[in-house]
Design a protein around this motif. Structure first.
Motif, short mmCIF file in Angstrom:
data_model
loop_
_atom_site.label_atom_id
_atom_site.label_comp_id
_atom_site.label_asym_id
_atom_site.label_seq_id
_atom_site.Cartn_x
_atom_site.Cartn_y
_atom_site.Cartn_z
N ASN A 103 23.71 -61.84 -3.62
CA ASN A 103 23.67 -63.18 -2.96
C ASN A 103 25.12 -63.55 -2.92
O ASN A 103 26.16 -62.57 -3.01
CB ASN A 103 22.88 -64.24 -3.55
CG ASN A 103 23.06 -64.56 -5.17
OD1 ASN A 103 24.38 -64.37 -5.57
ND2 ASN A 103 22.14 -64.85 -5.79
N LYS A 104 25.45 -64.89 -2.73
CA LYS A 104 26.95 -65.35 -2.54
C LYS A 104 27.71 -64.87 -3.71
O LYS A 104 28.91 -64.40 -3.59
CB LYS A 104 27.14 -66.66 -2.30
CG LYS A 104 28.44 -67.24 -2.05
CD LYS A 104 28.37 -68.51 -1.70
CE LYS A 104 29.97 -69.18 -1.59
NZ LYS A 104 29.87 -70.83 -1.45
N THR A 105 27.23 -65.03 -4.99
CA THR A 105 28.09 -64.76 -6.09
C THR A 105 27.61 -63.71 -7.02
O THR A 105 28.49 -63.46 -8.05
CB THR A 105 28.18 -66.20 -7.01
OG1 THR A 105 26.81 -66.62 -7.37
CG2 THR A 105 28.98 -67.32 -6.23
N LYS A 106 26.44 -63.34 -6.97
CA LYS A 106 25.82 -62.25 -7.82
C LYS A 106 25.49 -61.08 -7.41
O LYS A 106 25.17 -61.15 -5.92
CB LYS A 106 24.71 -63.08 -8.69
CG LYS A 106 25.02 -64.10 -9.55
CD LYS A 106 23.93 -64.85 -10.15
CE LYS A 106 22.98 -63.64 -10.80
NZ LYS A 106 21.68 -64.17 -11.71
N ALA A 107 25.63 -59.89 -7.79
CA ALA A 107 25.03 -58.54 -7.40
C ALA A 107 24.36 -57.83 -8.54
O ALA A 107 24.84 -58.14 -9.88
CB ALA A 107 26.15 -58.06 -6.94
N HIS A 108 23.19 -57.28 -8.37
CA HIS A 108 22.66 -56.36 -9.18
C HIS A 108 22.51 -55.16 -8.83
O HIS A 108 21.71 -54.92 -7.86
CB HIS A 108 21.19 -57.05 -9.76
CG HIS A 108 20.51 -56.31 -10.60
ND1 HIS A 108 19.02 -56.22 -10.79
CD2 HIS A 108 21.02 -55.33 -11.50
CE1 HIS A 108 18.63 -55.35 -11.73
NE2 HIS A 108 19.72 -55.01 -12.19
N ILE A 109 23.04 -54.16 -9.29
CA ILE A 109 22.69 -52.63 -9.02
C ILE A 109 22.08 -52.16 -10.10
O ILE A 109 22.21 -52.03 -11.42
CB ILE A 109 24.28 -52.02 -8.85
CG1 ILE A 109 24.87 -52.49 -7.58
CG2 ILE A 109 23.90 -50.61 -8.34
CD1 ILE A 109 26.11 -53.58 -8.46
N GLN A 110 21.07 -51.14 -9.68
CA GLN A 110 19.95 -50.70 -10.59
C GLN A 110 19.74 -49.40 -10.23
O GLN A 110 19.49 -48.96 -8.92
CB GLN A 110 18.95 -51.69 -10.83
CG GLN A 110 17.85 -50.76 -11.84
CD GLN A 110 16.44 -51.67 -11.97
OE1 GLN A 110 15.73 -51.49 -11.15
NE2 GLN A 110 16.45 -52.46 -13.15
N PHE A 111 19.97 -48.33 -11.22
CA PHE A 111 19.62 -46.79 -10.95
C PHE A 111 18.45 -46.61 -11.84
O PHE A 111 18.66 -46.52 -13.11
CB PHE A 111 20.74 -46.01 -10.87
CG PHE A 111 20.39 -44.51 -10.86
CD1 PHE A 111 19.99 -44.15 -9.56
CD2 PHE A 111 20.42 -43.79 -11.93
CE1 PHE A 111 19.72 -42.74 -9.43
CE2 PHE A 111 20.16 -42.29 -11.76
CZ PHE A 111 19.84 -41.77 -10.70
N LYS A 112 17.34 -46.36 -11.39
CA LYS A 112 16.03 -46.03 -12.45
C LYS A 112 14.97 -44.90 -11.72
O LYS A 112 14.18 -45.44 -11.01
CB LYS A 112 15.21 -47.48 -12.54
CG LYS A 112 14.20 -47.23 -13.57
CD LYS A 112 13.52 -48.73 -13.65
CE LYS A 112 12.63 -48.58 -14.77
NZ LYS A 112 11.51 -49.84 -14.72
N PRO A 113 15.64 -43.68 -12.20
CA PRO A 113 14.64 -42.65 -11.47
C PRO A 113 13.46 -42.48 -12.04
O PRO A 113 13.36 -43.02 -13.13
CB PRO A 113 15.53 -41.43 -11.48
CG PRO A 113 16.47 -41.93 -12.72
CD PRO A 113 16.73 -43.30 -12.81
N GLN A 114 12.46 -42.06 -11.42
CA GLN A 114 10.89 -42.34 -11.67
C GLN A 114 10.55 -40.77 -11.93
O GLN A 114 10.72 -39.99 -10.93
CB GLN A 114 10.12 -42.78 -10.77
CG GLN A 114 10.43 -44.32 -10.58
CD GLN A 114 10.34 -45.10 -11.62
OE1 GLN A 114 9.20 -44.88 -12.63
NE2 GLN A 114 11.13 -46.18 -12.04
#
Length: 813
Positions: free
Chosen positions: A207-218
């Protein structure tokens, strides 16, 4: 996201580069130690990264086995905590003054036990490692925490996560949370281990001020069936105000970021001092010449410059500084191209000659008012001729410069005394940098020059109301360069005003300038305490971290009582905030009956070990393969029979793409290929050695056959283990590049999705695309092309080496 998004970053790309985490478990595979969970959680708040690496292992053998935990972390990072949890018992690491830990350290060495857990491993990393015995069926949890303030270079921060478990892991997850109150304007990711099968394991929310990057292989999706080995990088940019500054306040502390935009560059007077002693012979001097020629091309018309080369003797190219006119630059490039290495190393006379040139120009009023004078020294060894005492050279140079000019020292390789060069630079308002001996050494030199090539302000000072702040870090700076950022931190006084104001004063080319910024204390405190915030109470630690870094830097140039006072202050802060710094050690305790303790210290810089690439057997293939528009089967295999100088292979103004190259007809090879994507302000230059991606003046070098998966607005860039590099996007032609290991070294080019070219495509290959109405039969298309030969059997390298046999139409150009 629209392809034009990259062009809206106001010329700045903040690249987050801080995080490297590696779990190395080759031993574990052999002795039945299984890693069942490996996680990395990095929270980045206002450029300050707090990273937790957690590994959980189990001993599946019937006997006691040894488990090893290994993590690579940035050299600028400070370890803040480590613990092992074994059978419910926690064994912590305790940070102590080095002198207090020395007895344990010496005793461990005397017993032949490992000591000094942290060691340098690469250009930007150091390694933490600890081993512990694990009982049958027992589980161990390792947890390491480290922190770092991300430093802006060339408008870029990099956050690099290295994943290298060396075995299959049941649960592997990376989470990167970013909070930037200024707002995130641009975000992209890059990976050297990502594949199309793993792409769905990566999720990005912003969003404007936040970012979430996730790497989660299954595992259920077949994404954990292969051992992962490579890097994961996040790059992002932030919004900036017209004042060039942002004051953020949290828990009684403040941080002031200053990076003004839109300022004109100050003219510079630069003298390059190049070591051409015998130890620079071969690859080093070749790369130095190559870099110097590129750097000279980047000089601006209002700059002045000169070249000094030295071995036992000192020679200068011109008796005075000269303007960077096209004629002078061309002459200097020819001079640089003929520098040969031989003789000893007379650093003292070379440096004094450089200072005298600047002094002479100043006395003759040849330096423009308000210009900046820089000396850039490149050397690979200790002084061996003339004055050879480092201490006396440092004293001589500092006395000669007398605070008038800035000195930057580049140490080439590991034979050089880097401590000597670091003090030489810091004594004279500059900095030192090590140039690593590798295939990209010339690029390292060019990148360093780009960092100092565009001075924006001199004599930068930060001013805050006396009744508002306390314990402020360094608040005056000699120079501010384009693409960098000045950071000042401090503590608010108990009765500080409701609004914190600041003035930043500096000198432009011909005038003084003042920037004013203010920030509401209550609003900022609320912003950083809201539920959406991700890393509470960090700013005090940021203040301690930056203050320690600056004290350690000041110690390099200090002596006597001043140095002792700086050391005492830095040590007290290191202990108070539990940082492993050059002044402290962490004692790692172990269970009874094992080596009772090991000691982790900040390591000196050591060379990184490289590996020799395996060269496959030579394979012949056409230099260019063109997929014809609208055709899924028919291809053109292009052989170039006539070439003089660089060729414009393709240009499509509607697509914003241009491909040029240098073709060697005798070798039947491209010696280089360059792809320019004008809409993205991005350039990809491939040579047999590596691929160099240039964006916003910053170079990133990639070795062939190292997997790469980069996603950015308007472009996907991928490379697999065969070395096939593809540049593609949803609505543009795909350009492929590949190194070829036939007789000699060279490159191959391929084009896919050629129906996406516009009718304005041109260039040597453009004419062969036969972009005509689709209702024409293929035979009709051929009649519009150049020398078409019958279909022949060739090797198709679109899927990489060794290639597959195909039947294609042969074209000669």
């Amino acid at each position: 996201m629209k392809a034009s998004g990259l062009g809206c970053t106001c010329g700045i790309t903040l690249v987050l580069l801080s995080l490297l985490a590696v779990l190395h478990a080759t031993t574990a595979q052999k002795n039945d130690i299984s890693i069942y969970s490996f996680t990395v959680d990095s929270k980045v708040s206002s450029r300050f990264a707090h990273t937790v690496v957690t590994s959980r292992v189990v001993n599946r053998a019937e006997t006691v086995q040894e488990a090893t935990f290994q993590v690579e972390l940035p050299k600028r990072a400070f370890i803040t905590n480590f613990s092992m949890i074994i059978e419910g018992v926690t064994y912590p690491g305790n940070i102590k003054e080095k002198a207090a830990a020395q007895e344990q350290y010496s005793a461990a060495v005397a017993r032949g036990e490992s000591a000094g857990l942290v060691k340098a491993t690469g250009r930007k990393t150091e390694q933490f490692q600890v081993s512990v015995n694990v009982a049958p069926a027992a589980k161990v949890t390792f947890e390491l925490v480290y922190e770092e303030l991300l430093k802006r270079q060339l408008g870029v921060y990099e956050l690099l996560l290295k994943v290298q478990p060396q075995q299959l892991v049941k649960h592997l997850q990376m989470d990167i949370h970013i909070f930037e109150p200024q707002g995130i304007s641009f975000l992209k990711t890059e990976s050297t281990f990502m594949t199309s099968e793993l792409a769905n394991a990566l999720t990005i929310s912003q969003n404007k001020t936040k970012a979430h990057i996730q790497f989660k292989p299954q595992k259920t999706a077949g994404q954990l069936d292969k051992v992962l080995d490579g890097n994961f990088i996040v790059r992002y940019d932030v919004n900036r105000t017209l004042s060039g500054g942002s004051i953020q306040i949290e828990n009684g502390y403040f941080v002031h970021y200053f990076a003004p935009e839109g300022l004109p560059t100050i003219p510079k007077n630069v003298i390059f001092v190049i070591d051409k002693s015998g130890s620079m012979s071969g690859r080093k001097i070749q790369q130095t010449r190559e870099a110097l020629i590129k750097i000279l091309d980047d000089l601006k018309p209002n700059d002045q410059f000169n070249l000094i080369s030295f071995s036992g003797d000192v020679t200068h190219w011109k008796p005075l500084l000269v303007p960077a006119s096209p004629e002078n630059v061309d002459q200097a490039k020819r001079y640089a191209a003929n520098i040969e290495a031989h003789g000893g190393t007379n650093i003292n006379d070379a440096m004094l000659t450089a200072v005298r040139l600047l002094q002479s120009a100043n006395q003759k009023e040849l330096l423009s008012d308000g210009s900046v004078s820089l000396i850039i020294l490149l050397t690979d060894g200790d002084p061996t001729v003339g004055e050879t005492s480092p201490a006396r050279i440092q004293k001589n140079v500092q006395k000669a410069i007398d605070g008038q000019y800035s000195l930057f020292c580049l140490g080439f390789g590991f034979d050089v005394s880097y401590v000597f060069l670091e003090k030489l630079a810091l004594d004279n308002g500059g900095l030192a940098r090590r140039i690593y001996e590798d295939s990209d050494s010339a690029l390292q030199l060019q990148d360093f020059y780009q960092e100092v090539a565009n001075p924006l302000l001199t004599a930068v000072t930060f001013e805050y109301p006396d009744n508002a702040v306390d314990k402020v870090s360094q608040d005056n700076f000699r120079l501010l360069f384009k693409g960098s950022e000045i950071v000042v931190v401090g503590k608010l006084r108990d009765q500080s005003p409701d609004v914190l104001s600041a003035k930043v004063r500096g000198q432009l080319h011909m005038q003084n300038i003042t920037f004013q910024t203010e920030s509401s204390v209550a609003e900022q405190e609320k912003e950083f305490q809201s539920p959406k915030y991700i890393f509470h109470s960090f700013m005090e630690r940021l203040w301690a971290y930056l203050t320690i870094q600056q004290l350690l830097e000041q110690m390099v140039s200090a002596s006597g009582a001043e140095k002792q006072a700086l050391e005492t202050r830095a040590l007290n802060l290191s202990l108070s905030y539990s940082f492993v710094t050059p002044l402290t050690s962490m004692v790692v305790t172990k269970p009874e009956g094992e080596q009772r303790s090991e000691v982790a210290e900040k390591p000196p810089t050591l060379p990184a070990l490289g590996s020799t690439p395996v060269v496959p057997a030579p394979i012949q293939a056409p230099p260019v393969i063109l997929m014809l528009p609208g055709q899924s089967v028919n291809r053109l295999c292009v052989d170039i029979k006539h070439s003089q100088g660089p060729m414009k292979l393709l240009s499509d103004p509607d697509q914003g793409i241009e491909v040029t190259g240098q073709y060697e007809t005798e070798k039947a090879q491209f010696s280089w290929i360059e792809v320019t994507l004008k809409n993205l302000q991005l350039q990809v230059r491939a040579s047999p050695e590596h691929v160099v991606v240039t964006q916003n003046r910053r170079n990133s070098a990639y070795k062939w056959k190292e997997t790469l998966f980069s996603m950015m607005p308007g472009l996907n860039m991928t490379m697999d283990k065969t070395g096939l590099l593809l540049l593609s996007s949803a609505d543009k032609v795909t350009v492929g590049l590949l190194p070829w290991d036939g007789p000699g070294e060279g490159l191959r080019l391929l084009l896919r999705d050629t129906d996406r070219f516009s009718s304005h495509v041109n260039g040597t290959l453009g004419i062969c695309l036969c972009l005509f109405p689709s209702h024409l039969r293929f035979a009709d298309h051929l009649s519009f092309c150049l020398s078409i030969h019958p279909r022949l059997v060739k090797l198709d390298y679109q899927e990489g080496s060794p290639g597959t046999e195909i039947s294609c139409w042969s074209v000669e150009l």
